[in-house]
Design a protein around this motif. Sequence first.
Motif, PDB file in Angstrom:
ATOM      1  N   TRP A  19      30.647  16.606 113.988  1.00  0.00           N
ATOM      2  CA  TRP A  19      31.350  16.615 112.765  1.00  0.00           C
ATOM      3  C   TRP A  19      30.283  17.064 111.447  1.00  0.00           C
ATOM      4  O   TRP A  19      29.223  16.416 111.557  1.00  0.00           O
ATOM      5  CB  TRP A  19      31.763  15.132 112.090  1.00  0.00           C
ATOM      6  N   VAL A  21      29.303  16.707 107.858  1.00  0.00           N
ATOM      7  CA  VAL A  21      29.617  15.983 106.855  1.00  0.00           C
ATOM      8  C   VAL A  21      29.830  16.597 105.491  1.00  0.00           C
ATOM      9  O   VAL A  21      30.710  16.647 104.880  1.00  0.00           O
ATOM     10  CB  VAL A  21      28.714  14.661 106.503  1.00  0.00           C
ATOM     11  N   GLU A  22      28.895  17.570 105.440  1.00  0.00           N
ATOM     12  CA  GLU A  22      28.921  18.157 104.173  1.00  0.00           C
ATOM     13  C   GLU A  22      29.974  19.193 103.827  1.00  0.00           C
ATOM     14  O   GLU A  22      30.581  19.220 103.057  1.00  0.00           O
ATOM     15  CB  GLU A  22      27.424  19.161 103.997  1.00  0.00           C
ATOM     16  N   GLU A  24      32.586  19.345 105.831  1.00  0.00           N
ATOM     17  CA  GLU A  24      33.876  18.619 106.404  1.00  0.00           C
ATOM     18  C   GLU A  24      34.735  19.419 107.380  1.00  0.00           C
ATOM     19  O   GLU A  24      35.805  19.940 107.295  1.00  0.00           O
ATOM     20  CB  GLU A  24      34.674  18.010 105.178  1.00  0.00           C
ATOM     21  N   ARG A  25      33.860  19.627 108.282  1.00  0.00           N
ATOM     22  CA  ARG A  25      34.383  20.641 109.525  1.00  0.00           C
ATOM     23  C   ARG A  25      34.120  19.952 110.792  1.00  0.00           C
ATOM     24  O   ARG A  25      32.927  19.460 110.882  1.00  0.00           O
ATOM     25  CB  ARG A  25      34.016  22.223 109.544  1.00  0.00           C
ATOM     26  N   THR A  40      38.955  22.386 110.102  1.00  0.00           N
ATOM     27  CA  THR A  40      38.953  21.551 109.133  1.00  0.00           C
ATOM     28  C   THR A  40      39.827  20.088 109.445  1.00  0.00           C
ATOM     29  O   THR A  40      40.257  20.374 110.652  1.00  0.00           O
ATOM     30  CB  THR A  40      40.037  21.905 107.836  1.00  0.00           C
ATOM     31  N   ALA A  41      39.549  19.133 108.672  1.00  0.00           N
ATOM     32  CA  ALA A  41      40.084  17.898 109.374  1.00  0.00           C
ATOM     33  C   ALA A  41      41.717  18.035 109.627  1.00  0.00           C
ATOM     34  O   ALA A  41      42.041  17.267 110.311  1.00  0.00           O
ATOM     35  CB  ALA A  41      39.680  16.857 108.537  1.00  0.00           C
TER      36      ALA A  41
END
Length: 123
Positions: A19, A21-22, A24-25, A40-41
């Motif tokens: 993951w 974090v920056e 969000e992928r 993407t989430a």
Amino acid sequence: MKIEVVVDVKTTLGEGPLWDVEQERLYWIDSFDGRVFRATADGSEIRCWDVPMKIGSMALRKDGGGAVVSLQRGFHLLDFATGEVTPIHDPEPDRPMNRLNGGDVDRKFGHEPIIIVENRRSP
């Protein structure tokens, strides 16, 4: 607990979820087919990069523009913008039966590969 399929991608051996974090992928690899995936989430954006051989692991670069990937024959840079794969170093060029098969990343030691010996037979 309810489990939902967010991304329906077929892989031969999908593993190594990572993951970012920056951005969000979610990233993961198809080890046997030599592919790197990103989604993407919510699964609305999916991207795939082909690499030229089996992949054992990956580590994202700090700038977000790519990854260091451990492929069957050494470490390579994968550029996310172009898909270009550039060799960095093959730690065992004299041992063709060995391949990089996994690895971990930490701040102190960097990328630590796992090397395995494949049991190949001549035809």
